[in-house]
Structure formats: structure tokens, C-alpha cells
Design a protein around this motif. Structure first.
Motif, PDB file in Angstrom:
ATOM      1  N   THR A   3      43.141  51.122  38.945  1.00  0.00           N
ATOM      2  CA  THR A   3      43.994  49.928  38.857  1.00  0.00           C
ATOM      3  C   THR A   3      45.015  49.864  39.985  1.00  0.00           C
ATOM      4  N   ASP A  43      45.328  43.102  41.536  1.00  0.00           N
ATOM      5  CA  ASP A  43      44.343  42.070  41.903  1.00  0.00           C
ATOM      6  C   ASP A  43      45.013  40.710  42.072  1.00  0.00           C
ATOM      7  N   ASN A  97      37.628  36.913  39.522  1.00  0.00           N
ATOM      8  CA  ASN A  97      37.906  36.527  38.142  1.00  0.00           C
ATOM      9  C   ASN A  97      39.254  35.828  38.047  1.00  0.00           C
ATOM     10  N   TYR A  98      40.239  36.326  38.759  1.00  0.00           N
ATOM     11  CA  TYR A  98      41.583  35.722  38.778  1.00  0.00           C
ATOM     12  C   TYR A  98      41.527  34.318  39.378  1.00  0.00           C
ATOM     13  N   ASP A 128      40.555  38.963  33.158  1.00  0.00           N
ATOM     14  CA  ASP A 128      40.094  40.343  33.307  1.00  0.00           C
ATOM     15  C   ASP A 128      40.445  40.862  34.697  1.00  0.00           C
ATOM     16  N   ASN A 129      41.736  41.051  34.928  1.00  0.00           N
ATOM     17  CA  ASN A 129      42.230  41.513  36.213  1.00  0.00           C
ATOM     18  C   ASN A 129      43.571  42.216  36.011  1.00  0.00           C
ATOM     19  N   ARG A 150      37.458  41.521  40.285  1.00  0.00           N
ATOM     20  CA  ARG A 150      38.630  41.166  39.486  1.00  0.00           C
ATOM     21  C   ARG A 150      39.438  40.062  40.163  1.00  0.00           C
ATOM     22  N   LEU A 206      32.420  39.954  36.856  1.00  0.00           N
ATOM     23  CA  LEU A 206      32.946  39.905  35.497  1.00  0.00           C
ATOM     24  C   LEU A 206      32.439  38.675  34.756  1.00  0.00           C
TER      25      LEU A 206
END
Length: 252
Positions: A4, A26, A14-15, A21-22, A11, A74
Motif C-alpha cells: 500500500t 493511489d 479504479n479510482y 478499491d484503492n 487501483r 479490479l
């Protein structure tokens, strides 16, 4: 193990797509990218829309019922199995990725229709032997399969290696199979090139933007579906030009 402390492209993507889910690292990297290249969110969403159109075409018009989706990313809205199985519930889908967070979410969320099958392989795109051997537990390689590579080949720095990976995967597929591929390019926005260079210099896993001509090389030897290799907004759509190109090709 999920790190992380280092931003990860799946990720960040995904953001940009509005997912949750980040991690903070990220979101910081994604925001820095957007400062230089605000259009990246539009590009991410256009690439996702390209995926929806290509899988719809392959299922509805080409009659494909087997999909090998490498570089899954993701889970979000309209994943490959959801698109295909809405049209043909008997469709069989195998996802491939090597990110631990993707693995956790895929096993929990990528559950398909009972009439078909959905499976997940933890493997690197370079490990084509493992991908093909394991996917054969779910897919029948004597029948056509659609290979989907969405935004993944830019992670392979050398073009010759990237081309070789795609060729090895396609060589294992039966005639009548398809390749659907899109990746980032470097021709429409200097800001996008600058943002990607800054990201690659940050210590994150690098992503190489290529020219449309280089993207087209992945389809050599295949019969291209109209309109060929184009900016993702122009494939069966009428959006503006963006720095992501892709297409669909049929193995004859």
C-alpha cells in the motif's frame, strides 16, 4: 502481499473510474496525473466503454462463447462475464491477473451465471504457458475463444516482447478466434505524454505509450473487424479522438 506504499495502475484506474478499491497512495498518484492531464478520467471511461462494445460485438454478432481476459484489473461495472452472459448465459470466461488485490476481489465478485463458467488465474501476462494450461480447465481451445487485452500490453516495455506474448496466446487459439486489444498512445496530447513520464519516474510500475502504428502490429495476420485499429471512441462509436487505440481482429 499488497503493497500500500507504492501506487498501482489497477487501483489508480479504479479510482479514475469512480471505484472504491484503492488506497491513499493511489488517489494521490491519480490526482497528480490529473493535474498534468485532466482528460485521463475521460480516457479511462472511454477505454472501459470500448471494452463493453467489443465484448458485446463478440458475443452478439460474432457468436463467441469463450473469453480469455488477461490483465483483468479490479472488478467494476460491466465486467467481461457480465456483458457476455447477459447476452449468452452459457458463456465461459477466464480472467487473468497477478495483482493480489485484484485476486481477492475477483474471487469474491467475479461470479457468473450458473449456465456458464467464470474462473480466475493468478499469473503474469508473460507466463503464457501457465495461462493457457490453466485456462484449458475452463475453456475448450478446439473452439473459438476471444482474447481480451485491455490496457495491459503497455506494461511490457519492449515492443518485440509484447508482440511475442500476444502471438503465443493467439497461436494457441482455434481458427475463428478473436483478439480484442486497446492500449494508451502518445499522439494526441503532449500533456498525456508528460503525465505518463512523470508517473513512470515515480517508482511505480511503468506503462509505455505507443503509436497507433505500433498498436496495429498486434493484429498482424488477423482479419480486422471494421473500422480497424482506431482511437477507442471511434470503434463502433462517434466520440472524439483520445490517446487510446484499439481494435478487434479475427484469426482465419
Amino acid at each position: 502481499m499488497i503493497d500500500t506504499n507504492v501506487p498501482h495502475s489497477a487501483r489508480i484506474w479504479n479510482y479514475w473510474l469512480g471505484g472504491k478499491d484503492n488506497y491513499e497512495v493511489d488517489r494521490i498518484a491519480g490526482d497528480e496525473y490529473k493535474k498534468t492531464f485532466p482528460e485521463v478520467v475521460e480516457l479511462a471511461r472511454a477505454s472501459r466503454a470500448f471494452l463493453v462494445r467489443t465484448i458485446t460485438y463478440l458475443t452478439e454478432e460474432a457468436g463467441i462463447r469463450q473469453f480469455l481476459d488477461v490483465g483483468t484489473g479490479l472488478p467494476t461495472v460491466d465486467n467481461t462475464h457480465e456483458i457476455a452472459q447477459r447476452i449468452a448465459p452459457e458463456s465461459r470466461i477466464v480472467y487473468v491477473d497477478n495483482d493480489p488485490l485484484v485476486l481477492v476481489h475477483a474471487r469474491a465478485l467475479l461470479v457468473g451465471a450458473p449456465e456458464g463458467a467464470t474462473d480466475y488465474i493468478d499469473a503474469d501476462v508473460r507466463d503464457t504457458d501457465t495461462i493457457l494450461k490453466t485456462a484449458a480447465n475452463t475453456l475448450d481451445f478446439s473452439k473459438p475463444v476471444a482474447l481480451n487485452l485491455s490496457g495491459i500490453m503497455g506494461h511490457i516495455a519492449r515492443l518485440d516482447e509484447a508482440l511475442s506474448i500476444v502471438a503465443r496466446l493467439m497461436d494457441a487459439l482455434a481458427p475463428g478466434s478473436y483478439l480484442a486489444l486497446n492500449d494508451g498512445t502518445n499522439v494526441h496530447s503532449a500533456a498525456g505524454v508528460e503525465a505518463q513520464e512523470q508517473y513512470n519516474d515515480s517508482g511505480a510500475v511503468a506503462y509505455i505509450q505507443r503509436t497507433p502504428e505500433e498498436i496495429a502490429r498486434f493484429f498482424e495476420g488477423l482479419e480486422l473487424v471494421e473500422p480497424g485499429v482506431v482511437t477507442v471512441n471511434h470503434w463502433h462509436s462517434n466520440g472524439r479522438e483520445l490517446d487510446a487505440y484499439g481494435g478487434v481482429g479475427r484469426k482465419v
